[in-house]
Design a protein around this motif. Structure first.
Motif: not given
Ligand code: MF3
Ligand code: CO
Length: 252
Positions: A80-87
């Protein structure tokens, strides 16, 4: 507990939805390279979903509403990791890609952990053991076996290797809804639980930790990480139980 046993025609529709998921996971896997952000992977998935004429099973799900079409779970993130611009992926990372879609009223759900570049041997072994655990679990999906044989297959394989099975999250029945009865834990005892019958369709999804089994959900209400921040791997297939053999709906 209400279990919906599927007809052959319904299994065919589940097959279609799951193949959309499988193909999009293949596409995403190719893009898991150093420098790519998890937000970019989510955008790719959303585009491909649209092209396939399907709808997300994840976007807006539950409370707080899940904010993306894809779960991207990097290293110590279990699920359930949420997609992120900074990952942004880097060499040596592992990333769990979990994707779900509705097509023609039926749901597909599958996940896999992808290795980015050169992953340390110890982490690679965890990923491969988790993949193998899912295959062993699928082999238990035959008429006459019982539900807990599935979890036992996972647990009895990974624990002697020194890994821990996540207990907080489980697999599930799948059909017109993403989550149907029964729950499918990745632990159990042999020869216990309901008898597996033709028409039962299960999303089996072992989550295996390098350290302890404990997980913690972050402030965002979704991201589940290992409490000890050691890496975790996750594989999921939707599997139909039939008279003769299991059909892995989410594998081409
Ligand atoms: N495949 C996962 C599951 O079976 C992911 C769903 S979480 C969601 O539960 F919020 F993204 F939908
Ligand atoms: Co699932």
């Amino acid at each position: 507990m209400k279990i919906f046993y599927k007809t052959k025609a319904e299994i065919e529709k589940l097959r279609v939805a799951n193949l959309i998921v499988a193909d999009i996971l293949d596409l995403l896997e190719e893009h898991c390279r150093p420098g790519v952000s998890t937000a970019e992977l989510n955008e790719l998935a959303a585009k491909a979903l649209k092209k396939a004429g399907a709808e997300s099973a994840f976007l807006g799900y539950s409370n707080p509403p899940y904010p993306a079409v894809l779960c991207t779970s990097v290293n110590e993130v279990v699920v359930h990791g949420i997609p992120r611009r900074d990952v942004v992926l880097k060499d040596g990372d592992i990333i769990g890609l979990d994707f779900g879609a509705f097509k023609d009223g039926f749901c597909g759900d599958s996940a896999r952990t992808v290795m980015v570049g050169k992953v340390p041997e110890r982490v690679r072994r965890l990923v491969e053991a988790t993949r193998r655990a899912l295959d062993l679990a699928i082999e238990k999906c035959v008429v006459g076996n019982r539900l807990q044989d599935i979890g036992w297959a996972v647990q009895s394989y990974v624990e002697p290797l020194g890994y821990a099975v996540v207990r907080k999250f489980v697999g599930h029945g799948i059909g017109r809804a993403m989550h149907e009865d029964p729950q499918v834990p990745n632990f159990g005892e042999p020869n216990k639980g309901i008898k597996l019958k033709p028409g039962l369709v299960l999303a089996i999804e072992p989550m295996v930790n390098a350290g302890t089994a404990d997980v913690e959900v972050l402030e965002d209400g979704w991201t589940a990480v290992t409490r000890d921040r050691q890496p975790s791997a996750h594989f999921e297939h939707s599997v139909a139980i039939t008279e003769d053999r299991p059909i892995v709906l989410s594998r081409r």
